[in-house]
Design an enzyme around this catalytic site. Sequence first.
Site, PDB file in Angstrom:
ATOM      1  CB  ALA A 129      31.313  14.797  52.590  1.00  0.00           C
ATOM      2  CE1 TYR A 153      26.373  16.634  54.197  1.00  0.00           C
ATOM      3  CE2 TYR A 153      24.670  18.218  53.585  1.00  0.00           C
ATOM      4  CZ  TYR A 153      25.774  17.462  53.256  1.00  0.00           C
ATOM      5  OH  TYR A 153      26.287  17.527  51.984  1.00  0.00           O
TER       6      TYR A 153
HETATM    7  N1  LIG Z   1      24.594  14.682  47.221  1.00  0.00           N
HETATM    8  C1  LIG Z   1      24.122  15.913  47.347  1.00  0.00           C
HETATM    9  O1  LIG Z   1      22.923  16.183  47.138  1.00  0.00           O
HETATM   10  C2  LIG Z   1      25.044  17.044  47.725  1.00  0.00           C
HETATM   11  C3  LIG Z   1      24.513  18.344  47.822  1.00  0.00           C
HETATM   12  C4  LIG Z   1      25.370  19.396  48.173  1.00  0.00           C
HETATM   13  C5  LIG Z   1      26.705  19.153  48.431  1.00  0.00           C
HETATM   14  N2  LIG Z   1      27.192  17.884  48.352  1.00  0.00           N
HETATM   15  C6  LIG Z   1      28.622  17.672  48.648  1.00  0.00           C
HETATM   16  O2  LIG Z   1      29.250  17.219  47.463  1.00  0.00           O
HETATM   17  C7  LIG Z   1      30.348  16.351  47.798  1.00  0.00           C
HETATM   18  C8  LIG Z   1      30.228  15.075  46.977  1.00  0.00           C
HETATM   19  O3  LIG Z   1      28.977  14.492  47.293  1.00  0.00           O
HETATM   20  P1  LIG Z   1      28.410  13.189  46.589  1.00  0.00           P
HETATM   21  O4  LIG Z   1      26.974  13.436  46.352  1.00  0.00           O
HETATM   22  O5  LIG Z   1      29.310  12.756  45.497  1.00  0.00           O
HETATM   23  O6  LIG Z   1      28.513  12.216  47.857  1.00  0.00           O
HETATM   24  P2  LIG Z   1      28.787  10.659  47.967  1.00  0.00           P
HETATM   25  O7  LIG Z   1      28.311   9.973  46.731  1.00  0.00           O
HETATM   26  O8  LIG Z   1      28.258  10.255  49.301  1.00  0.00           O
HETATM   27  O9  LIG Z   1      30.396  10.625  47.963  1.00  0.00           O
HETATM   28  C9  LIG Z   1      31.159  10.952  49.081  1.00  0.00           C
HETATM   29  C10 LIG Z   1      32.290   9.956  49.167  1.00  0.00           C
HETATM   30  O10 LIG Z   1      33.106  10.260  50.316  1.00  0.00           O
HETATM   31  C11 LIG Z   1      33.397   9.049  50.958  1.00  0.00           C
HETATM   32  N3  LIG Z   1      33.779   9.196  52.364  1.00  0.00           N
HETATM   33  C12 LIG Z   1      32.979   9.099  53.467  1.00  0.00           C
HETATM   34  N4  LIG Z   1      33.723   9.212  54.580  1.00  0.00           N
HETATM   35  C13 LIG Z   1      35.004   9.388  54.177  1.00  0.00           C
HETATM   36  C14 LIG Z   1      36.238   9.512  54.873  1.00  0.00           C
HETATM   37  N5  LIG Z   1      36.279   9.504  56.220  1.00  0.00           N
HETATM   38  N6  LIG Z   1      37.368   9.644  54.158  1.00  0.00           N
HETATM   39  C15 LIG Z   1      37.341   9.629  52.813  1.00  0.00           C
HETATM   40  N7  LIG Z   1      36.216   9.510  52.094  1.00  0.00           N
HETATM   41  C16 LIG Z   1      35.055   9.379  52.769  1.00  0.00           C
HETATM   42  C17 LIG Z   1      32.128   8.251  50.791  1.00  0.00           C
HETATM   43  O11 LIG Z   1      32.304   6.889  51.097  1.00  0.00           O
HETATM   44  P3  LIG Z   1      31.017   6.063  51.674  1.00  0.00           P
HETATM   45  O12 LIG Z   1      30.019   6.032  50.555  1.00  0.00           O
HETATM   46  O13 LIG Z   1      31.634   4.747  52.008  1.00  0.00           O
HETATM   47  O14 LIG Z   1      30.510   6.836  52.868  1.00  0.00           O
HETATM   48  C18 LIG Z   1      31.794   8.523  49.339  1.00  0.00           C
HETATM   49  O15 LIG Z   1      32.491   7.649  48.453  1.00  0.00           O
HETATM   50  C19 LIG Z   1      30.254  16.127  49.308  1.00  0.00           C
HETATM   51  O16 LIG Z   1      31.243  16.928  49.925  1.00  0.00           O
HETATM   52  C20 LIG Z   1      28.861  16.609  49.683  1.00  0.00           C
HETATM   53  O17 LIG Z   1      28.826  17.129  51.009  1.00  0.00           O
HETATM   54  C21 LIG Z   1      26.402  16.825  47.981  1.00  0.00           C
END
Ligand SMILES: NC(=O)c1ccc[n+]([C@@H]2O[C@H](COP(=O)([O-])OP(=O)(O)OC[C@H]3O[C@@H](n4cnc5c(N)ncnc54)[C@H](OP(=O)(O)O)[C@@H]3O)[C@@H](O)[C@H]2O)c1
Length: 286
Positions: free
Chosen positions: A61, A126
């Site tokens: 994401a 978002y």
């Molecule tokens: N972090 C939070 O506080 C939070 C809270 C609630 C829900 N979430 C959800 O939990 C999930 C995991 O989040 P996380 O915190 O692990 O986020 P993260 O560390 O930003 O990991 C998301 C990964 O997805 C990759 N990505 C971005 N665009 C993409 C594309 N077009 N195709 C394939 N991969 C792509 C990112 O690459 P880049 O780094 O290069 O962009 C990153 O490696 C997400 O769906 C997020 O919406 C997160």
Amino acid sequence: MGGGLLITGANGMLGSELRSLAAPRREVICTDIAEMDVTDLAAVREVFAANRPSVVVHGGALTDVDGCETDPDRAFRVNALGTRNVALAAAEQGAPVLYVSTDYVFDGRATRPYVEFDPVGPRSVYGASKLAGERFVRELAAGRFWIVRTQWVYGFRGKNFVDTILAAARAGKPLRVVDDQIGCPTWARDLARGVLAIIDQDPGYGTYHCSSRGSCSWFAFAGEILRMAGVAPVSLEPMPSSELDRAAPRPAYSVLRNYMLEQTIGDLMPPWQEALAGYLAAGGDG
Ligand SMILES: NC(=O)c1ccc[n+]([C@@H]2O[C@H](COP(=O)([O-])OP(=O)(O)OC[C@H]3O[C@@H](n4cnc5c(N)ncnc54)[C@H](OP(=O)(O)O)[C@@H]3O)[C@@H](O)[C@H]2O)c1
């Protein structure tokens, strides 16, 4: 069924915990944007057809909340259409999908923790783009999906609040932290455990909240981080979020209650203080 667990966003905070927790027990197919850009339906179909996953965790994401606000087209392309593509390809391969979603689907005006039945009303791009992703999953995943909402995630990959606070305090910077947003910090490793428990114990398809237990403000979280790490800041003061000039609004109150887990396989998520202690003991900011 064919292959193993396919992870999107495998290099992210959640993905990197998932891959190491899941790998000893099962075949894991790790993908991030370099291997499979989820916005490219043909590429997604090709990777799914080649690997024939038995189950998919879609964590890929755009998580930069302010970046989404200033570029809504890109936010929807990745978070909504990308999720559509994953849901379509998974359905074509007969694989169930677990989609990771967010507390930002809510409007933040509640006065008690949100449960899975509460009406949504995102206030940011978002949140709206992630909600559109939820809708695509419901419509396209052939009824075989879990939507898992979480919040305030921190972990070993990338920039996170815990490390930022500790680094600033150690650098002798005075700290001012928002005290009018209430949520619950969630360690990515606990979230990964929750995700795998849902897949393995299958409590039934549908929507689940999966965040740590309890609640706090960012200010209270910062205080506990410093106390637990034994770091004394020059100063730590509360501030209103109106003083931060951010593109996207944040929900004022977005505590999630893991009601559906409580009612099914049990709420396996720890209180946020216990999770923080685990992160620091495991080498967070180490
Ligand atoms: N972090 C939070 O506080 C939070 C809270 C609630 C829900 N979430 C959800 O939990 C999930 C995991 O989040 P996380 O915190 O692990 O986020 P993260 O560390 O930003 O990991 C998301 C990964 O997805 C990759 N990505 C971005 N665009 C993409 C594309 N077009 N195709 C394939 N991969 C792509 C990112 O690459 P880049 O780094 O290069 O962009 C990153 O490696 C997400 O769906 C997020 O919406 C997160």
